[in-house]
Design a protein around this motif. Structure first.
Motif, PDB file in Angstrom:
ATOM      1  N   ARG A 144       5.887   0.910  -0.763  1.00 62.83           N
ATOM      2  CA  ARG A 144       4.471   0.790  -1.075  1.00 62.83           C
ATOM      3  C   ARG A 144       4.036  -0.656  -1.038  1.00 62.83           C
ATOM      4  O   ARG A 144       4.758  -1.555  -1.476  1.00 62.83           O
ATOM      5  N   ILE A 145       2.827  -0.904  -0.508  1.00 63.23           N
ATOM      6  CA  ILE A 145       2.231  -2.234  -0.502  1.00 63.23           C
ATOM      7  C   ILE A 145       1.043  -2.198  -1.450  1.00 63.23           C
ATOM      8  O   ILE A 145       0.081  -1.465  -1.227  1.00 63.23           O
ATOM      9  N   THR A 146       1.126  -2.986  -2.514  1.00 57.74           N
ATOM     10  CA  THR A 146       0.101  -2.920  -3.549  1.00 57.74           C
ATOM     11  C   THR A 146       0.071  -4.223  -4.330  1.00 57.74           C
ATOM     12  O   THR A 146       1.026  -5.016  -4.289  1.00 57.74           O
ATOM     13  N   ASP A 147      -1.032  -4.435  -5.070  1.00 57.73           N
ATOM     14  CA  ASP A 147      -1.111  -5.592  -5.953  1.00 57.73           C
ATOM     15  C   ASP A 147      -0.758  -5.221  -7.384  1.00 57.73           C
ATOM     16  O   ASP A 147      -0.580  -6.083  -8.235  1.00 57.73           O
ATOM     17  N   GLN A 148      -0.641  -3.924  -7.659  1.00 64.07           N
ATOM     18  CA  GLN A 148      -0.331  -3.477  -9.010  1.00 64.07           C
ATOM     19  C   GLN A 148       0.293  -2.094  -8.972  1.00 64.07           C
ATOM     20  O   GLN A 148      -0.300  -1.150  -8.462  1.00 64.07           O
ATOM     21  N   LEU A 149       1.479  -1.982  -9.521  1.00 63.28           N
ATOM     22  CA  LEU A 149       2.150  -0.688  -9.607  1.00 63.28           C
ATOM     23  C   LEU A 149       1.831  -0.040 -10.946  1.00 63.28           C
ATOM     24  O   LEU A 149       1.763  -0.720 -11.976  1.00 63.28           O
ATOM     25  N   PRO A 150       1.610   1.276 -10.956  1.00 66.29           N
ATOM     26  CA  PRO A 150       1.343   1.947 -12.232  1.00 66.29           C
ATOM     27  C   PRO A 150       2.576   1.932 -13.120  1.00 66.29           C
ATOM     28  O   PRO A 150       3.714   1.906 -12.645  1.00 66.29           O
TER      29      PRO A 150
END
Length: 301
Positions: A144-150
């Motif tokens: 996953r490419i994200t700025d914030q993981l849950p």
């Protein structure tokens, strides 16, 4: 009663939050799973789950049993892997989930080599831009490419940074002019990714720390990064992308950077997988491969 099977059932019910979800995942009926847990409670002489019409709750004894249950099941799994010779190398089906654009643009660069290195392994690929339930969908690894993981019980291993940048086609900039500052963006059309919470908002930061929050008029929105990429190359407007999505188009000039002195918040590429003391060889092989592959910068200008 098969106590080990009952322990598997109990753990699955707790992990997924309900008998219905566990039944859907295992293909067994709600009644069969409920009976297994009740037999387990009778054998242990204590209540493990407090059942209500809306959800399940672990009792104090259930919490203690769940902790030991996880430990025991993982030890059994580890023993099975060690005693089985064919498990000394990655085998079976590796269920991998990736974002759609990543699947179309990145996997072709390394997946074939990974599979060739592990001839006894089959890969089942799921391309999706939503955060899936890895336990319910029985996925081994998500990239996953994200700025914030849950927040979750999953393990997230950071693989590489992913620069986010503004781009446009030369034909668009020839017709409308190139924006000279963040303030001039409001006179341009934005191509927005509709899966973002605020697709029209941009937060730009200069090297000296100056920041600008911009709301751009939206000409086109889509839930597909590849559709937005095609629209940007076609000259429809300005768009923000992770660099890997537009890397080839930047190299051949179909797209050019906009406002290069300003940066959008960067994101990261992660490998996400369920927490376990003993990783299956197939999962470990993939994690080691992608960690080594993305240790080298892949999307530089």
């Amino acid at each position: 009663m098969d106590q080990l099977a009952a322990m598997h059932t109990f753990r699955r019910v707790v992990d997924l939050g309900s008998f219905s979800a566990a039944a859907s995942c295992t293909g067994q009926s709600h009644t069969v799973l409920s009976r297994q847990v009740k037999q387990l409670e009778r054998q242990l002489g204590t209540q493990l789950l407090a059942r209500s019409t809306r959800r399940l709750h672990l009792t104090e004894a259930g919490t203690l049993f769940y902790r030991h249950c996880v430990s025991i099941l993982e030890q059994v799994q580890a023993m099975t892997l060690e005693l089985s010779e064919h498990q000394q190398q990655p085998t079976g089906t590796l269920r991998l989930s990736v974002p759609t654009a990543f699947g179309e643009l990145e996997l072709g660069r390394w997946l074939a080599d990974f599979v060739e290195r592990h001839p006894c392994l089959q890969v089942e690929l799921n391309c999706s831009d939503r955060f899936i339930d890895m336990l319910e969908d029985e996925v081994d690894v998500c990239l996953r490419i994200t700025d914030q993981l849950p927040d979750s019980s999953l393990v997230a291993r950071r693989l590489a940074p992913s620069e986010v940048m503004l781009v446009a086609a030369p034909s668009y900039l020839k017709r409308h002019g190139a924006p000279s500052s963040p303030g001039t963006l409001s006179s341009h059309a934005l191509l927005g990714y509709s899966n973002l919470a605020h697709p029209q908002r941009l937060q730009l930061t200069r090297a000296d720390g100056e920041q600008h929050g911009i709301v751009m008029p939206r000409r086109l929105s889509a839930n597909s990064p590849m559709a937005l990429r095609a629209a940007a190359i076609g000259g429809l407007g300005i768009a923000s992308f992770d660099r890997f999505i537009v890397h080839d188009a930047l190299l051949d000039g179909r797209l050019v950077p906009v406002l290069e002195g300003w940066k959008l918040p960067a994101r990261n590429l992660y490998a996400v997988y369920p927490q376990s003391r003993y990783l299956a060889p197939k999962v470990r092989a993939l994690l080691e491969y992608v960690q080594a592959y993305y240790a080298q910068p892949r999307w530089q200008a």
